[in-house]
Design a protein around this motif. Sequence first.
Motif, mmCIF file in Angstrom:
data_model
loop_
_atom_site.group_PDB
_atom_site.id
_atom_site.type_symbol
_atom_site.label_atom_id
_atom_site.label_comp_id
_atom_site.label_asym_id
_atom_site.label_seq_id
_atom_site.Cartn_x
_atom_site.Cartn_y
_atom_site.Cartn_z
ATOM 1 N N GLY A 38 51.425 0.965 15.631
ATOM 2 C CA GLY A 38 50.680 0.974 14.383
ATOM 3 C C GLY A 38 49.348 0.283 14.523
ATOM 4 O O GLY A 38 49.066 -0.384 15.532
ATOM 5 N N PRO A 39 48.482 0.429 13.528
ATOM 6 C CA PRO A 39 47.161 -0.215 13.568
ATOM 7 C C PRO A 39 47.282 -1.726 13.494
ATOM 8 O O PRO A 39 48.229 -2.276 12.925
ATOM 9 N N ASP A 40 46.328 -2.424 14.102
ATOM 10 C CA ASP A 40 46.320 -3.885 14.063
ATOM 11 C C ASP A 40 46.007 -4.365 12.650
ATOM 12 O O ASP A 40 45.261 -3.731 11.906
ATOM 13 N N THR A 41 46.606 -5.478 12.277
ATOM 14 C CA THR A 41 46.316 -6.076 10.973
ATOM 15 C C THR A 41 45.450 -7.308 11.180
ATOM 16 O O THR A 41 45.669 -8.102 12.092
ATOM 17 N N ASP A 42 44.465 -7.480 10.320
ATOM 18 C CA ASP A 42 43.555 -8.625 10.446
ATOM 19 C C ASP A 42 43.822 -9.690 9.401
ATOM 20 O O ASP A 42 43.014 -10.588 9.187
ATOM 21 N N GLY A 43 44.983 -9.588 8.751
ATOM 22 C CA GLY A 43 45.337 -10.577 7.746
ATOM 23 C C GLY A 43 44.878 -10.211 6.354
ATOM 24 O O GLY A 43 45.337 -10.795 5.369
ATOM 25 N N GLY A 44 43.977 -9.236 6.227
ATOM 26 C CA GLY A 44 43.503 -8.808 4.917
ATOM 27 C C GLY A 44 44.443 -7.787 4.294
ATOM 28 O O GLY A 44 45.327 -7.246 4.955
ATOM 29 N N LEU A 45 44.240 -7.538 3.010
ATOM 30 C CA LEU A 45 45.072 -6.579 2.289
ATOM 31 C C LEU A 45 44.468 -5.184 2.445
ATOM 32 O O LEU A 45 43.458 -4.864 1.816
ATOM 33 N N ASP A 46 45.096 -4.374 3.287
ATOM 34 C CA ASP A 46 44.619 -3.019 3.543
ATOM 35 C C ASP A 46 45.742 -2.055 3.181
ATOM 36 O O ASP A 46 46.706 -1.902 3.922
ATOM 37 N N TYR A 47 45.602 -1.399 2.026
ATOM 38 C CA TYR A 47 46.678 -0.529 1.553
ATOM 39 C C TYR A 47 46.878 0.696 2.443
ATOM 40 O O TYR A 47 47.969 1.248 2.490
ATOM 41 N N SER A 48 45.834 1.135 3.123
ATOM 42 C CA SER A 48 46.018 2.283 4.004
ATOM 43 C C SER A 48 46.953 1.939 5.150
ATOM 44 O O SER A 48 47.646 2.813 5.682
ATOM 45 N N LYS A 49 46.987 0.667 5.536
ATOM 46 C CA LYS A 49 47.899 0.226 6.585
ATOM 47 C C LYS A 49 49.270 -0.142 6.024
ATOM 48 O O LYS A 49 50.298 0.146 6.641
ATOM 49 N N TRP A 87 46.862 4.882 -18.780
ATOM 50 C CA TRP A 87 46.767 4.534 -17.365
ATOM 51 C C TRP A 87 46.182 5.675 -16.538
ATOM 52 O O TRP A 87 45.486 5.430 -15.547
ATOM 53 N N SER A 88 46.463 6.904 -16.920
ATOM 54 C CA SER A 88 45.923 8.035 -16.157
ATOM 55 C C SER A 88 44.409 8.124 -16.278
ATOM 56 O O SER A 88 43.749 8.761 -15.459
ATOM 57 N N GLY A 89 43.841 7.466 -17.301
ATOM 58 C CA GLY A 89 42.399 7.488 -17.480
ATOM 59 C C GLY A 89 41.681 6.345 -16.792
ATOM 60 O O GLY A 89 40.446 6.278 -16.825
ATOM 61 N N GLN A 90 42.447 5.439 -16.161
ATOM 62 C CA GLN A 90 41.824 4.318 -15.471
ATOM 63 C C GLN A 90 41.174 4.781 -14.167
ATOM 64 O O GLN A 90 41.679 5.665 -13.479
ATOM 65 N N THR A 91 40.058 4.173 -13.839
ATOM 66 C CA THR A 91 39.325 4.532 -12.619
ATOM 67 C C THR A 91 40.019 3.947 -11.397
ATOM 68 O O THR A 91 40.358 2.755 -11.370
ATOM 69 N N LEU A 92 40.239 4.783 -10.399
ATOM 70 C CA LEU A 92 40.857 4.331 -9.157
ATOM 71 C C LEU A 92 39.801 3.731 -8.232
ATOM 72 O O LEU A 92 38.630 4.107 -8.278
ATOM 73 N N ASP A 93 40.237 2.800 -7.400
ATOM 74 C CA ASP A 93 39.325 2.233 -6.409
ATOM 75 C C ASP A 93 38.877 3.324 -5.442
ATOM 76 O O ASP A 93 39.560 4.335 -5.243
ATOM 77 N N ASP A 94 37.743 3.096 -4.818
ATOM 78 C CA ASP A 94 37.183 4.094 -3.911
ATOM 79 C C ASP A 94 38.091 4.392 -2.729
ATOM 80 O O ASP A 94 38.040 5.487 -2.154
ATOM 81 N N PRO A 110 53.009 1.973 -5.938
ATOM 82 C CA PRO A 110 52.963 2.968 -7.024
ATOM 83 C C PRO A 110 52.400 2.356 -8.307
ATOM 84 O O PRO A 110 53.099 2.180 -9.296
ATOM 85 N N PHE A 111 51.108 2.029 -8.251
ATOM 86 C CA PHE A 111 50.454 1.481 -9.435
ATOM 87 C C PHE A 111 50.554 2.487 -10.584
ATOM 88 O O PHE A 111 50.573 3.706 -10.377
ATOM 89 N N LEU A 112 50.574 1.968 -11.815
ATOM 90 C CA LEU A 112 50.634 2.852 -12.980
ATOM 91 C C LEU A 112 49.432 3.789 -13.026
ATOM 92 O O LEU A 112 49.551 4.938 -13.468
ATOM 93 N N SER A 113 48.297 3.327 -12.557
ATOM 94 C CA SER A 113 47.106 4.177 -12.548
ATOM 95 C C SER A 113 47.248 5.340 -11.571
ATOM 96 O O SER A 113 46.552 6.346 -11.692
ATOM 97 N N ILE A 114 48.162 5.202 -10.609
ATOM 98 C CA ILE A 114 48.405 6.271 -9.635
ATOM 99 C C ILE A 114 49.510 7.199 -10.117
ATOM 100 O O ILE A 114 49.325 8.416 -10.211
ATOM 101 N N ILE A 115 50.681 6.641 -10.443
ATOM 102 C CA ILE A 115 51.811 7.500 -10.798
ATOM 103 C C ILE A 115 51.600 8.218 -12.126
ATOM 104 O O ILE A 115 52.187 9.280 -12.358
ATOM 105 N N SER A 116 50.742 7.663 -12.989
ATOM 106 C CA SER A 116 50.480 8.330 -14.268
ATOM 107 C C SER A 116 49.669 9.600 -14.086
ATOM 108 O O SER A 116 49.581 10.422 -15.005
ATOM 109 N N ARG A 117 49.076 9.765 -12.910
ATOM 110 C CA ARG A 117 48.302 10.970 -12.626
ATOM 111 C C ARG A 117 49.172 12.091 -12.055
ATOM 112 O O ARG A 117 48.699 13.212 -11.867
ATOM 113 N N LEU A 118 50.419 11.802 -11.758
ATOM 114 C CA LEU A 118 51.300 12.799 -11.138
ATOM 115 C C LEU A 118 52.018 13.611 -12.209
ATOM 116 O O LEU A 118 52.704 13.047 -13.072
ATOM 117 N N ASN A 119 51.870 14.927 -12.163
ATOM 118 C CA ASN A 119 52.656 15.769 -13.062
ATOM 119 C C ASN A 119 54.060 15.918 -12.505
ATOM 120 O O ASN A 119 54.371 15.461 -11.394
#
Length: 263
Positions: free
Chosen positions: A145-156, A107-114, A161-170
């Motif tokens: 907080g920022p307005d939501t437009d109904g879309g999936l915005d993870y920054s908002k 999982w740590s080798g998976q490419t993260l979204d931009d 804690p996707f496996l591709s994210i937490i697997s990168r944490l030492n």
Amino acid sequence: MRSEVEDLMPRLLPVTMDDRTDMNLSGPPRNPQEYLRQVQLEASLCPEVVVAQIDPKKLKKKQTVNASVEGCQAAPQGFSPSLRWQQHQVGNFSDLRQSIAKHRQHWSGQTLDDNVVMPKMEDDEGWKRFCLGEMVYMAAAGETGPDTDGGLDYSKMGFPPFLSIISRLNQTTVLAVLEILVSWFEEKDFVPQLGRWLYALLACSEKPLLPEAHSLIRQLARRCAQLRTTLESQEDERLPALNLLICLVARYFEQSDLADQEE
């Protein structure tokens, strides 16, 4: 009277202690014998007891670390889980930890979204925004907080804690983020984003835990128990998550004095 150190010197450094009048302590020794006699003489001139002169004003503040061994507040009647439920949760948690450890490299080798930009370890505010989302972070700060437009915005909404994210944490980063979120939780309410990250960070924490990790998870369990006492209904959606975190700290990480007992 010669000191005990001086009495031992002839046995440790077998040279005579006589004829000290011609010794020059400020100059370099001229031969090995003179060097050893110089060491003996310097030792004999040292006081047996030395008291350090410390200026209290120069001491840094907050040098003392207090580790609390206080237990959890008891759950209100009917709010604590059964022992069977706790055992089931510990079993699931153990299976998850084994799976993460087994597949971490993959999982740590998976490419993260931009759009996934992980904060630096020391960026406390960055990790709060990353894990909890701008909406929760700003609302907790009393801001709009920022307005939501109904879309999936993870920054908002907060990055899960996707496996591709937490697997990168030492382990150092796991502990740092756990400390950031537990400290935040001490003064704020429980939200689902927080629960997901706390569970994931516990799942990534290697045993045996470091002393500071022990202190953190005990702090977490006590905060969960304290918040649980304020709930007005057993149907409160926060209750299962609070019970789960207390259970894992107490039962899996062997902090048994914090465990909920069978009613």
